[in-house]
Design a protein around this motif. Structure first.
Motif, short mmCIF file in Angstrom:
data_model
loop_
_atom_site.label_atom_id
_atom_site.label_comp_id
_atom_site.label_asym_id
_atom_site.label_seq_id
_atom_site.Cartn_x
_atom_site.Cartn_y
_atom_site.Cartn_z
N ASN A 104 0.83 -1.21 0.00
CA ASN A 104 0.00 0.00 0.00
C ASN A 104 0.86 1.26 0.00
OD1 ASN A 104 -2.51 -1.44 0.21
ND2 ASN A 104 -1.97 -1.87 2.34
N ASP A 105 1.78 1.35 -0.96
CA ASP A 105 2.70 2.48 -1.01
C ASP A 105 1.98 3.77 -1.41
OD1 ASP A 105 4.94 0.99 -0.29
OD2 ASP A 105 5.33 0.41 -2.36
N SER A 106 2.35 4.84 -0.77
CA SER A 106 1.82 6.17 -1.09
C SER A 106 2.61 6.75 -2.26
CB SER A 106 1.93 7.09 0.12
OG SER A 106 3.31 7.35 0.39
N ASP A 107 2.13 7.85 -2.80
CA ASP A 107 2.86 8.55 -3.85
C ASP A 107 4.24 8.99 -3.35
OD1 ASP A 107 0.77 8.22 -5.61
OD2 ASP A 107 -0.02 10.26 -5.36
N THR A 108 4.31 9.38 -2.08
CA THR A 108 5.59 9.77 -1.48
C THR A 108 6.55 8.59 -1.45
OG1 THR A 108 4.47 11.41 -0.12
CG2 THR A 108 6.67 10.75 0.58
N ASP A 109 6.04 7.41 -1.10
CA ASP A 109 6.87 6.20 -1.09
C ASP A 109 7.39 5.90 -2.50
OD1 ASP A 109 6.47 5.70 1.66
OD2 ASP A 109 4.65 4.55 1.25
N ILE A 110 6.51 5.96 -3.48
CA ILE A 110 6.88 5.67 -4.87
C ILE A 110 7.95 6.64 -5.35
CG2 ILE A 110 6.03 5.65 -7.25
CD1 ILE A 110 3.39 4.45 -6.05
N HIS A 111 7.78 7.93 -5.01
CA HIS A 111 8.78 8.93 -5.38
C HIS A 111 10.13 8.58 -4.75
CE1 HIS A 111 10.56 12.77 -6.40
NE2 HIS A 111 10.92 12.91 -5.12
N LYS A 112 10.09 8.18 -3.49
CA LYS A 112 11.31 7.80 -2.77
C LYS A 112 12.01 6.63 -3.46
CE LYS A 112 10.92 5.52 1.03
NZ LYS A 112 10.54 5.09 2.37
N TYR A 113 11.23 5.64 -3.92
CA TYR A 113 11.81 4.49 -4.63
C TYR A 113 12.49 4.94 -5.92
CZ TYR A 113 8.50 1.99 -1.59
OH TYR A 113 7.78 1.53 -0.53
N CYS A 114 11.82 5.81 -6.67
CA CYS A 114 12.40 6.30 -7.93
C CYS A 114 13.70 7.05 -7.68
CB CYS A 114 11.41 7.21 -8.65
SG CYS A 114 10.11 6.33 -9.53
N VAL A 115 13.72 7.88 -6.63
CA VAL A 115 14.94 8.62 -6.30
C VAL A 115 16.06 7.66 -5.93
CG1 VAL A 115 15.96 10.21 -4.60
CG2 VAL A 115 13.74 10.75 -5.63
N GLN A 116 15.75 6.66 -5.13
CA GLN A 116 16.75 5.66 -4.73
C GLN A 116 17.30 4.91 -5.94
OE1 GLN A 116 15.22 2.92 -1.78
NE2 GLN A 116 16.91 1.50 -2.05
N GLU A 117 16.41 4.46 -6.81
CA GLU A 117 16.84 3.73 -8.00
C GLU A 117 17.61 4.64 -8.95
OE1 GLU A 117 13.08 0.62 -7.74
OE2 GLU A 117 13.03 2.23 -9.24
N GLY A 118 17.16 5.88 -9.08
CA GLY A 118 17.85 6.85 -9.93
C GLY A 118 19.25 7.13 -9.44
#
Length: 159
Positions: free
Chosen positions: A46-60
């Protein structure tokens, strides 16, 4: 010229690995190509938009840390440039003539971070369709191989 595919995700399904490996072996006589698999951020149910953004930043961040200073970064994303096979072949021929090393970035299931998008020299779309990121590996390596066969007058590509 060298090509490195910087991709988020490891341990692909067998069908992805089989398809990728076939074209990966075929392209090697034409251009030195390497794939770098980077870990995907751990996601929750149940990831929030904030969580998803955090994942993208980490992967980036992992993509950018893996990038070599002499490489030209190209981001693969749905809103990027559309190329015909012939235009890709011409582009790759230019890279070879310039001795330009290329890094192609494939994001995870949530795409690429803003930092990767900003660092990219340009953005490339393989399709207007949204493709699952494992499938992008196969489509990408096949198109790179196809372009190299055009450049080398190999019979694989028939217009």
């Amino acid at each position: 010229m060298k090509i490195r595919i910087l991709t988020i995700g490891q341990k692909m399904p067998d069908w992805v690995q089989t398809g990728f490996d076939d074209y990966f072996k075929r392209i090697q006589p034409f251009v030195q190509t390497q794939i770098i698999e980077l870990p995907m951020a751990k996601r929750g149910k149940n990831d929030s938009d904030t969580d998803i953004h955090k994942y993208c930043v980490q992967e980036g961040s992992s993509i950018l840390q893996t990038l070599k200073p002499q490489e030209q970064l190209i981001a693969l994303e749905v809103n990027g440039r559309h190329l015909t096979t012939e235009k890709l072949a011409t582009t790759m021929q230019n890279w070879m003539q310039e001795g330009q090393d290329i890094a192609l970035a494939i994001g995870g299931p949530d795409g690429l971070s803003d930092e990767v998008r900003q660092k990219a020299k340009w953005h490339w779309s393989l399709s207007d369709l949204t493709l699952p990121h494992p499938l992008v590996r196969i489509v990408l390596i096949e198109q790179l191989y196809r372009a190299m066969t055009v450049i080398n007058n190999h019979p694989y590509h028939r217009a």
